[in-house]
Design an enzyme around this catalytic site. Structure first.
Site, PDB file in Angstrom:
ATOM      1  N   VAL A  90      -7.108  40.165  -7.890  1.00  0.00           N
ATOM      2  CA  VAL A  90      -8.265  40.578  -6.849  1.00  0.00           C
ATOM      3  C   VAL A  90      -7.859  40.519  -5.306  1.00  0.00           C
ATOM      4  O   VAL A  90      -8.100  41.270  -4.439  1.00  0.00           O
ATOM      5  CB  VAL A  90      -9.432  39.688  -7.130  1.00  0.00           C
ATOM      6  N   ASP A  91      -7.234  39.355  -4.984  1.00  0.00           N
ATOM      7  CA  ASP A  91      -6.722  38.869  -3.644  1.00  0.00           C
ATOM      8  C   ASP A  91      -5.352  38.126  -3.799  1.00  0.00           C
ATOM      9  O   ASP A  91      -5.568  37.030  -3.924  1.00  0.00           O
ATOM     10  CB  ASP A  91      -7.924  38.228  -2.949  1.00  0.00           C
ATOM     11  N   PRO A  92      -4.220  38.759  -3.846  1.00  0.00           N
ATOM     12  CA  PRO A  92      -4.095  40.286  -3.649  1.00  0.00           C
ATOM     13  C   PRO A  92      -4.114  41.120  -5.024  1.00  0.00           C
ATOM     14  O   PRO A  92      -4.171  40.819  -5.914  1.00  0.00           O
ATOM     15  CB  PRO A  92      -2.513  40.322  -3.434  1.00  0.00           C
ATOM     16  N   ASP A 113      -8.190  44.101  -3.234  1.00  0.00           N
ATOM     17  CA  ASP A 113      -8.446  44.166  -1.826  1.00  0.00           C
ATOM     18  C   ASP A 113      -7.680  45.181  -1.157  1.00  0.00           C
ATOM     19  O   ASP A 113      -7.967  45.980  -0.221  1.00  0.00           O
ATOM     20  CB  ASP A 113      -7.911  42.787  -1.059  1.00  0.00           C
ATOM     21  N   ARG A 143      -6.121  39.205   7.544  1.00  0.00           N
ATOM     22  CA  ARG A 143      -6.727  38.998   6.096  1.00  0.00           C
ATOM     23  C   ARG A 143      -6.800  37.275   6.150  1.00  0.00           C
ATOM     24  O   ARG A 143      -6.511  36.452   6.507  1.00  0.00           O
ATOM     25  CB  ARG A 143      -5.343  39.118   5.250  1.00  0.00           C
TER      26      ARG A 143
END
Length: 475
Positions: free
Chosen positions: A141-143, A146, A262
């Site tokens: 998801v993050d990373p 995104d 970020r």
């Protein structure tokens, strides 16, 4: 009579095997997705019971005991587990990825992770290419999503002849509003130690054309911008920068941008508490606590106070420990952070479980947080993922402010964190094994052949939807 067995034999031959290393909090949706798509799945975990639980009810999933820190287990990984697999997904801590990746490359087996590309992994790029091995990283998801959701917009802007002048990407895993019932505004949906260690990262980013470097005081100082109000949940989230944003200027090919940030979303209260815990010394992972002497949290706090913050008030018997800590930190005892120190139990007579692994201040704090029922999700409570990108795109005839937003809640069967981390890498694995990805070597999900089908499947099959909003403005 000749039996037509060709179809049966074809199905056996086509049934591919995926080896999943790790059985942590976010692995469930990944295992179920692959098993339900017809792959044979081997779940290899240091704790066999965790692997067994993930495989319950899945006829084509098999648990295995595996500890990458044991030499004999690594030998078995090389001699049996990897050679018998078509792809390996490592959900282990990032420091262990290169060990497994090197074995995968040797056996020409594709390798995927959800972790950032470390220097040690990047060094394997040429070897992977030479062996025709696809190594997808940063696919959670993050990373992960995104990158995918941002690049879908960025590539669209570039196709229309524009360029990105400003880009921010903020993401957070949080309790959904009705489950937000502790003063830190946070509950653990992944490894608690990892959450705390991530708080020690410095932040580097670009803002209005200038490179900015921040330590933890600045990161958690509320200087990035005002809290963001989300109408969908009726709550504000504070934001702070995360790690080094600069490499993503090149990765995203947005070299004209004047801003690239970020970061992370949290509910209000988290940042000031973390800032003060770091400043006080409770995220110290180097100092070893004596396992031969029982120590309470109040005594540990007293020791840290005296060692890290020599102050004339430290010996003032008229002041409580909480008051002396507040004085050392230049805070008021009624400040949010100081109230949270007390809520956590840093002044309590509870004994630090040094003999159970809480042998540094960081691990002692982690153990204390884990002991708080309010920092875990109750059976009926759900988490959520909140992500938002903001872009300014410049065109010859004007400009656009673009916002991409994701708000997704956990379900009755899996947390939002587990779904948004596990499903993207599971879908990527399917695409790799179906021959849909032609590039080899170290990859991120930054190209359409990978990110489009992942985003489409997340939206259509799992209701994980990124909404893009465009607003034309003067240039």
């Amino acid at each position: 009579i000749m039996l037509n067995t060709n179809k049966y034999l074809s199905n056996i031959i086509m049934a591919k095997t995926v080896l999943v290393l790790g059985a942590g909090l976010v692995t469930g949706p990944l295992v179920h997705y692959l098993a339900e798509k017809g792959y044979n799945v081997i779940v290899a975990s240091r704790t066999l019971a965790k692997a067994e639980k993930l495989c319950e009810g899945l006829d084509n999933a098999k648990p295995e005991e595996f500890d990458i820190e044991k030499e004999e287990h690594v030998e078995r990984l090389e001699s049996e587990l990897v050679p018998g697999s078509d792809a390996v997904i490592s959900m282990l801590p990032y420091i262990f990825h290169p060990v497994a990746a090197k074995i995968a490359i040797k056996h020409k087996t594709h390798f995927l992770t959800t972790s950032y590309v470390s220097p040690a992994m990047q060094e394997l790029d040429e070897s992977a290419k030479a062996n025709g091995v696809i190594m997808v990283n940063e696919c959670g998801v993050d990373p992960g999503t995104d990158h995918m959701s941002a690049l879908r917009v960025i590539h669209d802007v570039q196709k229309r002849g524009g360029y990105i002048d400003s880009f921010t990407s903020i993401c957070g895993g949080l309790p959904e509003p009705s489950a937000n019932n502790n003063p830190l505004g946070y509950k653990f949906s992944w490894a608690p130690r990892g959450v705390l260690l991530a708080s020690l990262n410095q932040a580097t980013f670009l803002r209005d054309g200038e490179e900015v470097n921040w330590g933890s005081d600045d990161v958690f100082g509320g200087k990035l911008g005002d809290p963001v109000f989300f109408e969908e949940i009726g709550l504000e989230c504070e934001q702070y920068p995360n790690r080094n944003s600069l490499p993503y200027i090149d990765i995203y090919k947005i070299n004209k941008t004047r801003t690239a940030i970020r970061g992370t979303f949290r509910y209000k209260g988290w940042s000031t508490t973390l800032k003060n815990l770091i400043k006080f010394g409770y995220l110290d992972k180097e100092t070893t606590l004596d396992s031969n002497n029982a120590l309470t949290y109040a005594q540990l706090t007293e020791n840290i106070l005296n060692n890290n913050h020599p102050n004339e008030n430290n010996n003032n018997n008229d002041l409580s420990l909480a008051e002396r800590v507040a004085s050392a930190l230049g805070a008021d005892i009624k400040d949010t952070a100081m109230l949270n120190f007390n809520w956590l139990g840093l002044y309590s007579d509870e004994v630090v479980p040094v003999d159970q692994g809480a042998n540094t201040p960081l691990d002692a704090l982690c153990s204390l947080m884990l002991s708080k029922p309010e920092m875990h999700y109750a059976e009926n409570e759900k988490d959520m993922i909140v992500m938002q990108h903001k872009y300014k795109a410049i065109f010859e005839d004007g400009a656009e402010n673009i916002t991409t937003t994701l708000i997704t809640m956990g379900t009755d069967t899996a947390s939002a964190m587990a779904r948004t981390v596990g499903l993207p890498v599971a879908i990527a694995t399917r695409l790799v094994l179906e021959g849909k990805i032609e590039q080899t070597g170290i990859l991120r999900p930054t190209f359409p052949e990978l990110y489009n089908p992942i985003l489409d499947e997340l939206e259509n099959d799992f209701n994980i939807v990124f909404n893009d909003k465009y607003e034309k403005v003067s240039n």
